[in-house]
Design a protein around this motif. Structure first.
Motif, mmCIF file in Angstrom:
data_model
loop_
_atom_site.group_PDB
_atom_site.id
_atom_site.type_symbol
_atom_site.label_atom_id
_atom_site.label_comp_id
_atom_site.label_asym_id
_atom_site.label_seq_id
_atom_site.Cartn_x
_atom_site.Cartn_y
_atom_site.Cartn_z
ATOM 1 N N PHE A 426 -36.969 -7.959 -37.234
ATOM 2 C CA PHE A 426 -37.683 -7.722 -38.493
ATOM 3 C C PHE A 426 -36.716 -7.303 -39.585
ATOM 4 C CE2 PHE A 426 -37.278 -3.414 -36.970
ATOM 5 C CZ PHE A 426 -37.247 -2.620 -38.105
ATOM 6 N N GLY A 427 -37.263 -7.117 -40.801
ATOM 7 C CA GLY A 427 -36.498 -6.595 -41.924
ATOM 8 C C GLY A 427 -36.492 -7.484 -43.144
ATOM 9 N N SER A 428 -36.809 -8.782 -42.946
ATOM 10 C CA SER A 428 -36.780 -9.714 -44.062
ATOM 11 C C SER A 428 -37.259 -11.075 -43.588
ATOM 12 C CB SER A 428 -35.349 -9.845 -44.608
ATOM 13 O OG SER A 428 -35.256 -10.889 -45.555
ATOM 14 N N PHE A 429 -37.727 -11.902 -44.522
ATOM 15 C CA PHE A 429 -37.966 -13.304 -44.206
ATOM 16 C C PHE A 429 -36.678 -13.946 -43.706
ATOM 17 C CE2 PHE A 429 -41.693 -12.588 -46.779
ATOM 18 C CZ PHE A 429 -42.618 -13.503 -46.316
ATOM 19 N N PHE A 430 -35.540 -13.530 -44.262
ATOM 20 C CA PHE A 430 -34.258 -14.102 -43.868
ATOM 21 C C PHE A 430 -33.897 -13.725 -42.429
ATOM 22 C CE2 PHE A 430 -34.041 -13.632 -48.513
ATOM 23 C CZ PHE A 430 -33.820 -14.949 -48.867
ATOM 24 N N THR A 431 -34.274 -12.525 -41.998
ATOM 25 C CA THR A 431 -34.041 -12.124 -40.614
ATOM 26 C C THR A 431 -34.784 -13.049 -39.664
ATOM 27 O OG1 THR A 431 -33.962 -9.833 -41.401
ATOM 28 C CG2 THR A 431 -34.077 -10.167 -39.016
ATOM 29 N N VAL A 432 -36.043 -13.267 -39.956
ATOM 30 C CA VAL A 432 -36.857 -14.168 -39.135
ATOM 31 C C VAL A 432 -36.252 -15.568 -39.127
ATOM 32 C CG1 VAL A 432 -39.116 -15.286 -38.965
ATOM 33 C CG2 VAL A 432 -38.966 -12.825 -39.433
ATOM 34 N N ALA A 433 -35.846 -16.057 -40.300
ATOM 35 C CA ALA A 433 -35.288 -17.397 -40.401
ATOM 36 C C ALA A 433 -34.009 -17.527 -39.584
ATOM 37 C CB ALA A 433 -35.018 -17.751 -41.858
ATOM 38 N N GLU A 434 -33.139 -16.520 -39.661
ATOM 39 C CA GLU A 434 -31.864 -16.606 -38.925
ATOM 40 C C GLU A 434 -32.080 -16.566 -37.423
ATOM 41 O OE1 GLU A 434 -28.498 -14.312 -40.226
ATOM 42 O OE2 GLU A 434 -29.055 -14.459 -42.336
ATOM 43 N N ILE A 435 -33.036 -15.773 -36.970
ATOM 44 C CA ILE A 435 -33.308 -15.718 -35.527
ATOM 45 C C ILE A 435 -33.883 -17.050 -35.053
ATOM 46 C CG2 ILE A 435 -34.754 -14.633 -33.747
ATOM 47 C CD1 ILE A 435 -34.473 -11.999 -35.347
ATOM 48 N N ILE A 436 -34.832 -17.616 -35.805
ATOM 49 C CA ILE A 436 -35.401 -18.909 -35.426
ATOM 50 C C ILE A 436 -34.321 -19.993 -35.409
ATOM 51 C CG2 ILE A 436 -36.979 -20.733 -36.148
ATOM 52 C CD1 ILE A 436 -38.875 -18.564 -37.134
ATOM 53 N N GLN A 437 -33.457 -19.954 -36.421
ATOM 54 C CA GLN A 437 -32.366 -20.953 -36.486
ATOM 55 C C GLN A 437 -31.438 -20.806 -35.275
ATOM 56 O OE1 GLN A 437 -29.771 -20.554 -39.885
ATOM 57 N NE2 GLN A 437 -29.151 -22.706 -39.785
ATOM 58 N N HIS A 438 -31.152 -19.562 -34.891
ATOM 59 C CA HIS A 438 -30.287 -19.314 -33.734
ATOM 60 C C HIS A 438 -30.937 -19.830 -32.447
ATOM 61 C CE1 HIS A 438 -28.004 -17.284 -30.639
ATOM 62 N NE2 HIS A 438 -29.101 -16.600 -30.276
#
Length: 441
Positions: A426-438
């Motif tokens: 958690f922490g940001s839309f960008f956090t979610v995006a980076e985890i999904i991308q990974h």
């Protein structure tokens, strides 16, 4: 003058171009976008319009509205921002993303019509969404406000129903830190003689005051409509609407939603205000089945993996209640392991303080991009959060690990987890995006 981009450019090329045509990312005000919208006749629809503002809960409320209305048989368009993986997430028609070509064609239409008027990325994409909705022949258009309300690009359209979901402090550089002022800004989407839904618990008085000033018909939670949770589900009721037998409208034993209950109650109030025929079956199925990526999004089990876009104190408090519930439901003791990346302009300490009582270990990392908080800033925020909750720095040093990237933090969290533990990114839309991308490679 036609601007210097080929009409046949790809969506990716268009998005790069849009990021370059205005000197700043955010410029509050409706003058420029309003002129272009008027020139291109983009502000009127043969459809009902709902505009949704608020500090948190906008996306969830829009998703709930969308699902209820689709289940009722209506054609529905929805804007949503920011996107997590694909720009096309920002515009849905009847529950689906549109093609890249449809977006590119719409961008070309806006580009040809804007002349010498500069537009921010969000202004340009808002106009494009309105064009796509006009072409789709919809029954209902749902517009999610990006920032604030009164001066947000979406406010060039006058809504039949305006919704304010929650009020808290976020985007302080633009909206300030006074909740009364923030509430008034977000209420700027209200219109004379139109319904205004206030889903805010204990709202600042400025919401009702602004509704009175502009002549909007305010419908407020805990005054005009109510909801009560019980062990099996929940009830929603209002005295404003009567059934055929002249008794107050009530929906009993609704299934608990997968999205926040407060937002589900707000969505029901909003669809009741639309004046469309909405069968009870659509209310029930819509509430039960609405989902949204990045809102307690479950990725896997053994260990349990979740993603959430919580990024400010209010959304972090709600996330804490969800994680506490999961802990209580476990048949054996479990640890909650957090992977956290945040933006540097957020209230990191206050956000993390809401979660120190439920999270057992922390994996911190900096996000990609200029707005990312350095890992040291997140570390210091966590120290302040622990101290705010009476926890010692010594206990923190045993719980927190710092990493170079979100991907490394996610890997480390999974390696440290037992099969029954809970991992939350958690922490940001960008956090979610980076985890999904990974995860997706």
């Amino acid at each position: 003058m036609l601007n210097n981009i080929n009409k046949s450019q790809s969506l990716a090329d268009w998005l790069c171009y849009l990021e370059s045509i205005h000197p700043v990312n955010i410029e509050m005000g409706l003058g420029r976008i309003g002129r272009v919208a008027d020139d291109l006749a983009l502000t009127t629809f043969d459809a009902k319009v709902i505009t949704v503002a608020g500090t948190n809960g906008k996306g969830s409320t829009c998703a709930l509205l969308e699902r209820i209305l689709l289940d009722a048989g209506y054609n529905v368009g929805v804007t949503s921002s920011p996107h997590i993986q694909d720009y096309r997430e920002r515009v849905r028609v009847n529950g689906n993303m549109l093609t890249a070509q449809a977006h590119a064609d719409s961008f070309a239409f806006i580009e040809a019509g804007r002349g010498d008027t500069t537009l921010t990325y969000f202004e340009f994409t808002t106009l494009s969404a309105l064009k796509l909705f006009q072409d789709a022949a919809l029954d209902v258009v749902i517009l999610e406000v990006g920032l604030g309300g009164r001066l947000d690009a979406s406010n060039i359209v006058s809504a039949d129903v305006a919704v304010v979901t929650t009020i808290d402090i976020d985007h302080a550089d633009w909206l300030g830190t006074d909740k009364s002022v923030i509430a008034r800004e977000k209420s700027g989407i209200f219109r004379a003689n139109k319904k205004a839904i206030c889903g805010v618990i204990n709202p600042p008085t400025t919401i009702a005051e602004y509704a009175d000033e502009v002549g909007a018909e305010l419908v407020a939670v805990n005054r005009d409509y109510h909801y009560i949770q019980n062990s099996e589900g929940w009830d929603w009721f209002t005295d404003l609407t009567k059934k055929n037998d002249d008794t107050p409208l009530r929906f009993s034993d609704l299934a608990l939603p997968q999205l926040p209950l407060q937002n589900a109650a707000t969505a029901i109030a909003a669809v009741q205000a639309l004046g469309l025929a909405i069968p009870e079956s659509a209310i029930r199925s819509g509430v039960a089945n609405a989902t949204l990526p990045g809102r307690m999004q479950r990725l896997g089990s053994s260990p349990q993996q979740f993603l959430d876009v919580a990024h400010n104190p209010e959304s972090a408090r709600y996330l804490a209640t969800q994680l506490t519930r999961l802990k209580q439901q476990a048949h054996s003791p479990v640890k909650v392991i957090a992977v956290v990346g945040m933006l540097k302009d957020k209230d990191i300490a206050a956000s993390l303080a809401a979660l120190t009582g439920v999270i057992d270990s922390w994996h911190l990392a900096a996000l990609q991009g200029e707005r990312a908080a350095p890992c040291q800033q997140i570390e210091l925020g966590l120290v302040d959060a622990m101290l705010l909750n009476g926890k010692s720095h010594d206990s923190l040093s045993q719980q927190a690990m710092s990493h170079d990237t979100i991907a490394q933090a996610w890997q480390s969290a999974n390696q440290s987890a037992d099969c029954n533990d809970i991992i939350i990114g958690f922490g940001s839309f960008f956090t979610v995006a980076e985890i999904i991308q990974h995860i997706s490679g």
